[in-house]
Write a protein that holds these residues in place. Sequence first.
Motif, PDB file in Angstrom:
ATOM      1  N   VAL A  98       0.829  -1.202   0.000  1.00  0.00           N
ATOM      2  CA  VAL A  98       0.000   0.000   0.000  1.00  0.00           C
ATOM      3  C   VAL A  98       0.863   1.251   0.000  1.00  0.00           C
ATOM      4  CG1 VAL A  98      -1.707   1.308   1.324  1.00  0.00           C
ATOM      5  CG2 VAL A  98      -1.954  -1.163   1.064  1.00  0.00           C
ATOM      6  N   ALA A  99       1.914   1.237   0.854  1.00  0.00           N
ATOM      7  CA  ALA A  99       2.759   2.429   0.931  1.00  0.00           C
ATOM      8  C   ALA A  99       3.416   2.730  -0.412  1.00  0.00           C
ATOM      9  CB  ALA A  99       3.819   2.223   2.018  1.00  0.00           C
ATOM     10  N   LEU A 100       3.900   1.696  -1.089  1.00  0.00           N
ATOM     11  CA  LEU A 100       4.572   1.926  -2.371  1.00  0.00           C
ATOM     12  C   LEU A 100       3.581   2.260  -3.475  1.00  0.00           C
ATOM     13  CD1 LEU A 100       7.295  -0.832  -2.130  1.00  0.00           C
ATOM     14  CD2 LEU A 100       7.680   1.622  -2.260  1.00  0.00           C
ATOM     15  N   LEU A 101       2.346   1.687  -3.431  1.00  0.00           N
ATOM     16  CA  LEU A 101       1.339   2.057  -4.420  1.00  0.00           C
ATOM     17  C   LEU A 101       0.975   3.530  -4.285  1.00  0.00           C
ATOM     18  CD1 LEU A 101      -0.575   1.163  -6.677  1.00  0.00           C
ATOM     19  CD2 LEU A 101      -2.243   0.553  -4.923  1.00  0.00           C
ATOM     20  N   LEU A 102       0.801   3.988  -3.022  1.00  0.00           N
ATOM     21  CA  LEU A 102       0.506   5.402  -2.806  1.00  0.00           C
ATOM     22  C   LEU A 102       1.696   6.263  -3.195  1.00  0.00           C
ATOM     23  CD1 LEU A 102      -1.403   5.166   0.590  1.00  0.00           C
ATOM     24  CD2 LEU A 102      -2.368   5.476  -1.680  1.00  0.00           C
ATOM     25  N   ARG A 103       2.903   5.771  -2.927  1.00  0.00           N
ATOM     26  CA  ARG A 103       4.103   6.511  -3.310  1.00  0.00           C
ATOM     27  C   ARG A 103       4.179   6.675  -4.835  1.00  0.00           C
ATOM     28  NH1 ARG A 103       8.075  10.170  -2.257  1.00  0.00           N
ATOM     29  NH2 ARG A 103       9.911   9.707  -3.508  1.00  0.00           N
ATOM     30  N   SER A 110     -10.265   9.236   1.610  1.00  0.00           N
ATOM     31  CA  SER A 110     -10.281  10.642   2.051  1.00  0.00           C
ATOM     32  C   SER A 110      -8.910  11.292   1.910  1.00  0.00           C
ATOM     33  CB  SER A 110     -10.746  10.702   3.510  1.00  0.00           C
ATOM     34  OG  SER A 110      -9.878   9.904   4.328  1.00  0.00           O
ATOM     35  N   SER A 111      -8.032  10.705   1.122  1.00  0.00           N
ATOM     36  CA  SER A 111      -6.690  11.240   0.958  1.00  0.00           C
ATOM     37  C   SER A 111      -6.744  12.653   0.387  1.00  0.00           C
ATOM     38  CB  SER A 111      -5.871  10.344   0.021  1.00  0.00           C
ATOM     39  OG  SER A 111      -4.648  10.949  -0.305  1.00  0.00           O
ATOM     40  N   GLU A 121     -19.209  -0.974  -0.771  1.00  0.00           N
ATOM     41  CA  GLU A 121     -19.329   0.139   0.172  1.00  0.00           C
ATOM     42  C   GLU A 121     -18.243   1.176  -0.087  1.00  0.00           C
ATOM     43  OE1 GLU A 121     -19.248  -1.372   4.102  1.00  0.00           O
ATOM     44  OE2 GLU A 121     -21.047  -2.600   3.855  1.00  0.00           O
ATOM     45  N   SER A 122     -17.037   0.694  -0.321  1.00  0.00           N
ATOM     46  CA  SER A 122     -15.929   1.615  -0.552  1.00  0.00           C
ATOM     47  C   SER A 122     -16.161   2.448  -1.819  1.00  0.00           C
ATOM     48  CB  SER A 122     -14.624   0.830  -0.666  1.00  0.00           C
ATOM     49  OG  SER A 122     -13.534   1.693  -0.867  1.00  0.00           O
ATOM     50  N   LEU A 123     -16.679   1.783  -2.875  1.00  0.00           N
ATOM     51  CA  LEU A 123     -16.957   2.522  -4.104  1.00  0.00           C
ATOM     52  C   LEU A 123     -18.134   3.464  -3.938  1.00  0.00           C
ATOM     53  CD1 LEU A 123     -16.464  -0.243  -6.819  1.00  0.00           C
ATOM     54  CD2 LEU A 123     -14.964   1.682  -6.341  1.00  0.00           C
ATOM     55  N   ALA A 124     -19.174   3.038  -3.197  1.00  0.00           N
ATOM     56  CA  ALA A 124     -20.329   3.902  -2.974  1.00  0.00           C
ATOM     57  C   ALA A 124     -19.922   5.171  -2.244  1.00  0.00           C
ATOM     58  CB  ALA A 124     -21.400   3.143  -2.187  1.00  0.00           C
ATOM     59  N   ALA A 125     -18.959   5.039  -1.344  1.00  0.00           N
ATOM     60  CA  ALA A 125     -18.499   6.210  -0.605  1.00  0.00           C
ATOM     61  C   ALA A 125     -17.818   7.224  -1.510  1.00  0.00           C
ATOM     62  CB  ALA A 125     -17.537   5.771   0.512  1.00  0.00           C
ATOM     63  N   ARG A 126     -17.336   6.783  -2.675  1.00  0.00           N
ATOM     64  CA  ARG A 126     -16.628   7.673  -3.587  1.00  0.00           C
ATOM     65  C   ARG A 126     -17.515   8.180  -4.722  1.00  0.00           C
ATOM     66  NH1 ARG A 126     -10.720   5.627  -3.372  1.00  0.00           N
ATOM     67  NH2 ARG A 126     -10.766   4.181  -1.635  1.00  0.00           N
ATOM     68  N   GLN A 127     -18.840   7.834  -4.684  1.00  0.00           N
ATOM     69  CA  GLN A 127     -19.722   8.153  -5.786  1.00  0.00           C
ATOM     70  C   GLN A 127     -19.910   9.655  -5.978  1.00  0.00           C
ATOM     71  OE1 GLN A 127     -22.998   5.335  -5.393  1.00  0.00           O
ATOM     72  NE2 GLN A 127     -23.636   5.831  -7.472  1.00  0.00           N
ATOM     73  N   LYS A 128     -19.810  10.404  -4.908  1.00  0.00           N
ATOM     74  CA  LYS A 128     -20.019  11.852  -4.974  1.00  0.00           C
ATOM     75  C   LYS A 128     -18.699  12.599  -4.932  1.00  0.00           C
ATOM     76  CE  LYS A 128     -24.471  11.265  -4.928  1.00  0.00           C
ATOM     77  NZ  LYS A 128     -25.268  11.493  -6.167  1.00  0.00           N
ATOM     78  N   ASP A 129     -17.612  11.921  -5.241  1.00  0.00           N
ATOM     79  CA  ASP A 129     -16.297  12.566  -5.202  1.00  0.00           C
ATOM     80  C   ASP A 129     -16.278  13.764  -6.153  1.00  0.00           C
ATOM     81  OD1 ASP A 129     -13.297  11.502  -4.219  1.00  0.00           O
ATOM     82  OD2 ASP A 129     -13.266  12.888  -5.918  1.00  0.00           O
ATOM     83  N   THR A 130     -15.516  14.784  -5.757  1.00  0.00           N
ATOM     84  CA  THR A 130     -15.440  16.001  -6.584  1.00  0.00           C
ATOM     85  C   THR A 130     -14.688  15.757  -7.891  1.00  0.00           C
ATOM     86  OG1 THR A 130     -13.439  16.622  -5.401  1.00  0.00           O
ATOM     87  CG2 THR A 130     -15.537  17.510  -4.580  1.00  0.00           C
ATOM     88  N   CYS A 131     -13.915  14.678  -7.961  1.00  0.00           N
ATOM     89  CA  CYS A 131     -13.121  14.393  -9.156  1.00  0.00           C
ATOM     90  C   CYS A 131     -13.941  13.521 -10.113  1.00  0.00           C
ATOM     91  CB  CYS A 131     -11.830  13.682  -8.775  1.00  0.00           C
ATOM     92  SG  CYS A 131     -10.835  13.177 -10.176  1.00  0.00           S
ATOM     93  N   THR A 157      -6.319   4.488  -6.152  1.00  0.00           N
ATOM     94  CA  THR A 157      -6.947   3.445  -5.329  1.00  0.00           C
ATOM     95  C   THR A 157      -8.324   3.075  -5.862  1.00  0.00           C
ATOM     96  OG1 THR A 157      -7.743   5.205  -3.839  1.00  0.00           O
ATOM     97  CG2 THR A 157      -5.669   4.098  -3.274  1.00  0.00           C
ATOM     98  N   THR A 158      -9.071   4.058  -6.422  1.00  0.00           N
ATOM     99  CA  THR A 158     -10.385   3.738  -6.993  1.00  0.00           C
ATOM    100  C   THR A 158     -10.223   2.820  -8.208  1.00  0.00           C
ATOM    101  OG1 THR A 158     -11.193   5.901  -6.277  1.00  0.00           O
ATOM    102  CG2 THR A 158     -12.533   4.696  -7.872  1.00  0.00           C
TER     103      THR A 158
END
Length: 1632
Positions: free
Chosen positions: A1216-1221, A1323-1324, A1357-1367, A1333-1334
């Motif tokens: 995870v750390a390297l993927l985010l990096r 929420s990054s 659930e994780s995808l539903a939480a991102r449905q209203k993302d500003t991007c 990550t999406t």
Amino acid sequence: MTESSIKKLASTLLDAITDKDPVVQEQVCSALCSLGEVRPVETLCTCEEYLRQHDKLAHPYRAAVLRAMERVLSSRASELDKDTASTIILLASSEMTKTKDLVWDWQQAASGVLVAVGRQFISKVMEELLRKLHPGTLPHCAVLHTLASLSVANAFGVVPFLPSVLSSLLPVLGMAKQDTVRMAFCSALQRFSEGALEYLANLDRAPDPTVRKDAFATDIFSAYDVLFHQWLQSREAKLRLAVVEALGPMSHLLPSERLEEQLPKLLPGILALYKKHSETFYLSKSLGQILEAAVSVSSRTLETQLDALLAALHSQICVPVESSSPLVMSNQKEVLRCFTVLACSLPDRLLAFLLPRLDTSNERTRVGTLQVVRHVINSAAAQMEDKKPFILSSMRLPLLDTNSKVKRAVVQVISAMAHHGYLEQPGGEVMIEYIVQQCALPPEQEPEKPGPSSKDPRADSVRAISVRTLYLVSTTVDRMSHVLWPYLLQFLTPVRFTGALTPLCRSLVHLAQKRQEAGADAFLIQYDAHASLPSPYAVTARLLVVSSSPYLGDGRGVAALRLLSVLHPNIHPLLGQHWETTVPLLLGYLDEHTEETLPQEEWEEKLLMFLRDTLAIVSDNAWICQLSLELCRQLPCYDETPQEKNFLYKCIGTTLGAASSKEVVRKHLQELLETARYQEEAEREGLACCFGICAISHLEDTLAQLEDFVRSEVFRKSIGILNIFKDRSENEVEKVKSALILCYGHVAARAPQELVLAKVESDILRNICQHFNTKDPALKLCLVQSVCMVSRAICSSTQAGSFHFTRKAELVAQMMEFIRAEPPDSLRTPIRKKAMLTCTYLVSVEPALDEQARADVIRGCLHSVMALLPEPKEEDGGCQKSLYLETLHALEGLLTSLLQRNMTPQGLQIMIEHLSPWIKSPRGHERARALGLSALLLRHFLEQLRVSALVPFHNLGLLVGLFSPRCADLWPATRQEAVDCVYSLLYLQLGYEGFSRDYRDDVAERLLSLKDGLVHPDPTILFHTCHSIGQIIAKRLPPDQLISLLLTMFEALGDPEKNCSRAATVMINCLLQERGGVLQEKVPEIVSVLRSKLQEAQGEHVLPAAQHSVYLLATQHCAAVVSSLLGSPLPLDSHTSMLWRALAVEPRLAAQVLGLLLEKMSRDVPFKESRAFLLGRTPDRVATLLPLSATCALFEVLSTPAAGPAVLELYPQLFVALLLRVSCTVGVLLPRNLQTQERRGASPALAARNLEPCSSAVDTLRAVLLRSGSEDVAQRMDLEGGWELLRTSAGHEEGATRLARAMAEHAGPRLPLVLKTLACTHSSAYENQRVTTTAFLAELLNSNVANDLMLLDSLLESLAARQKDTCASVRRLVLRGLANLASGCPDKVRAHGPQLLTAMIGGLDDGDNPHSPVALEAMLGLARLVHLVEAWDLRSGLLHVAIRIRPFFDSEKMEFRTASIRLFGHLNQVCHGDCEDVFLDQVVGGLAPLLLHLQDPQAAVASACRFALRMCGPNLACEDLSAAFQKHLQEGRALHFGEFLNTTCKHLMHHFPDLLGRLLTTCLFYFKSSWEDVRAAAPLFTGFLVLHAEPRQQPQVDLDQLISALQILLKDPAPEVRTRAAEALGRLVKLA
């Protein structure tokens, strides 16, 4: 449709007639013709009115309208009423004569209209034309042209008017001063005459059968008088030709007395024109017609003009013909027609003129004369019947001509003679012989063959024409059968006819078969009556020998064998049944091969077997002796063909072997020895083969004859030598010796084995060995070859075991002398090969060689072959390559034979010791040869191993130590052979341990699978394979052999071949790792030797011991070591990298190091933003130093294989750390100071790694996967280019998707912990991290791993939480993830159907952008989901979706068009023919757009339309339409759009007639499409709809609107659109 509508349609098309594009203009005309086909009168009237009203219209367009009218009239003129016909006639007449100037295309078009009308209304047309003929005034040229055309088109209608026409035209002939007018008059008079002649020739069908030639004679003569006496004298060449063309048919209409009166002037006048015109076809054609007219009236004047006629015609026939000029070819035909006319009327005078000209030496004259003679023979056969002897005798000189053109002409004449009985006359045989001579011409003397485009038969070669002629005469001219049979047989044996053998044999086969059908008496040849024929023995010998080269001469082998089979009754009565069985087998064998694939030796052996069987069946000594005599007589015939002569010698040997008369055998053998041409190598070989074959049955006589010859003075070099050798030099005597020595060798090789041993030393070797001291290389080769054959004969004997060969040592020593005398570095002759083969045979014969002799043989032979330069490539010389391989095989056989004599470990050791210097040679090709030989000897030793008691294989370690480092040799072949050597040694050890020969050890067998790794040039793969080989050796080596192996390996560290030295280090470490526990007592010795070797070796591979120090330090102070190393400057140098890697040696320590580095990497922000120069510019992102250093260090630690356990322990955190990096370093720059260092270039001491922030993070992430056992994930990413995508801004999203896909497929069990660690990233603060990550989570739903690991709910659930993302990218990826459920967990779609459909339908309305990528993703997702959700859930939104996606059908963006159309197809597919009416309306509304978009410029859109239409079919409840869609619209099948659209419209109009108006309205919309192809398809669709509509559907069509729209399209800039519009207008007539 009313008449006014037809008029409107025609007027619209006529307005478009001025289009500049010729294709469009032609389509407009076709459309007018279509209107005319249905409503001819209205269409023609509209055209007439248009031309009348548009008087200013340019003449090219007026001509186009007139041509359209002509096409309508050509098929519909019968439907015209008289008034309309009169109107059209007046129009055409006016158009034709509107201008006095010559405007050919316009006036010709108008003339064509008059001619078309004239076929039905000839009286009216003629009346109009006659009105144009004003007394005292020249008529218009077009009027004359029309009258001429009418005479051809409707002769029966025009001829009755001819008197009136002629009476009007003749008075004004003298007024014609312009050449164009005169030419028009000439053309008209020619056509009038031709029409009159046709009328007179068919009076039975004529309307007025009382018409006679006299009706035109006077007028025609008046016209003739003007044409001949005035116009023919013109200087204008075209006019003169027009006059001449007219005079030809006119001469038939002249009164007989007038013709007779004019011939003395007419014929010379025509002949004089030959000198003035280059193209003389029309002159010759007219002359032929005049001559026919003269002959028809029995003219006496013709005879007085004959000499001049013949001279002129002959000069014309002698003109060289160019095949590219059709007029010249036609002229030749007309001239020959003239000769035919003269031959039929004056044959004697003609031949008196022609035959003397055959004696001339001029090529053209002779060729032309021969051409005329051939034509006359064919066309005037009756008149030439009594002239045959004269014609035959006149051919004497042409037969001697060597010119190829003359030869071709002569052959053609002879062919004509054969068909008409000339060759049956005395002297005909000469002609046949001439044909055969030409068949025998060699191919190299033939002219170049014409190209494939040439159609001139005279371009064929003389030989080709002669071959065809001979075969055709033999097979198709029945009267020639008794002439050619058996006469053609006498041409089989003479050498000069060799080239003609194939056609001769084929013709003779056909003739013989015809004779057989006629009866046995007719077929049997009476040799007494035909003394010139060859004897049966000569025929047999000749045909059998030439069959040995079966593909020469166009396949003469097949032809010769077939003839031989057919002739069997004439050869010997007993041969029939056997030859009928065996000859087809021989022919079948030839059919199976080609000239390139035929094994020559095998073929010759089959022929010799055929001969042996034949001799056995005949079993008549007199017959056999006679055949042998004939074979010997034919020897001189093959001096120029060595291969066939060689085979002839074999035939002689075979025949003599079958003879029972010893005197005959001795006599023939003596003659062969005395007459042989010893200078020829092939002949010496053939002579030897003959003696060898003969010795099979006559060993004593053969040896005696050789002995007699050996005793002759030739071998004493005396002055009083035999007469046959009196002029020969010493070199020639050496050639004789070579032949005799070869004879002895072949005698030994072929004679019965039970008789040979007694004769070997006393009779054979005694005469061979006395010549060993020669210097002549050819004699030396013969000596070696013969001794080799003798040795092989001894070994092959069943008594060889008890035979004591006293000369063995002497022969071996002599062979070694020959080998040592050869140049050591080059291979020029097969002497060393033959000598080694001889030694191989001799080694196995008693007595055995002593040790010193064995060593000398091995050493000498090895040096003779090993020191040769590298073997040549195939392109350098196939023969040299073949000789090298044969020599190497000979050496292999010799060494194997020597080893067989001492099958002990000691014997094997001795052989390897001889090879050892070559194995260690600095030259690669020598090492490769030595390893190949070693592998061969070890395999042989293993195959022959017989262990009676358990004994140690004491030298195993030494041998393995010698071969195993060679597994890394620079030469791939050497590496492969080294593995084979080790493999054989391990199995030898197992054999000595007591295992059976068929035992297969799993560990040893792994060696074979490792050979592929040795082929790869990559050192990493190579030495990894060496390590694996070392492991296998360690597992199977006995303990007592380990130290000797290691000591031998240590010696290899100093090998000059660095690869082998490196392989030694790899194997030493492997051995110490695997077997170090048993070396306790030997450790001091090992260490001592290793230290000394390290001091000597300077390679990098001996230095890594320094890493151990860092490892010890880090076990005590891990954090301090990590911090200190992180302070090292970037990029890391090689020593720092090695130190980092040392920290991963032990798992516990590695885990501590990795944890510290992760903490350092996440402590600081990944980048800082800085503005470089301009304030308005987007700020640059620059990487921070500490996380970058930590990333680089992580890579080094992870690069060590020992770090694997630690990586597994920290896998989720690392991943995870390297993927985010990776995600937050895309596009991030290096700090400025590091950028400067990179531009300057890293020093050689620095590691060659990319320091770019994102690339370093990607590499480290990849290393995590590799060290965690997820090699498959990394490999999948490598293959798909995923790592490269992750590094770039444009491809990063796809890279994350591919990483997730690879993880789901190959690392599924690790995903739960990874997802748990990823949970908080939605929420990054960094948008890139949310997108990455999406994309990762979305792709996981594409695999069933989400369901298998019970991750589905958490992912949703994780995808539903991102449905209203500003991007927007995040929202788009959320929809993609939800749609992925269709492929990952299709069985879960129903449960989440409402949620999924709500999200997708909401995505269709995302944002205000009409081309939102979210909407595109929603359409793609819906297309995947609609088949899986509940029908009820879908039905509520079905109409909304269909309406929402409809505008996208015509989107400017290809992706939106494709997605929307495919979704429309899927919606139809889901309905399964059970859709609601409201949705069915959408289906019907979509038909026209889908059909038109089949022509979309983008292939993807067209493919989507194919799919959607196939899905729409069932919902339309029309089986025909659905079947048409299924047939034409299958993917991958080429679509003929016009044909498909026509079929579709037919079914639409038949089953859905009420849709016509709606479909046409849709088409009108697409008339304005921005895509040219779609815009062109719309009027095409319109046209087909109207074509298949019924009159009752007319109310649905607003015809005025449609015509107006199509009228606009007629002005479209695209020619294709205008063309389709014109085509559609033409079809609107269907609604009339």
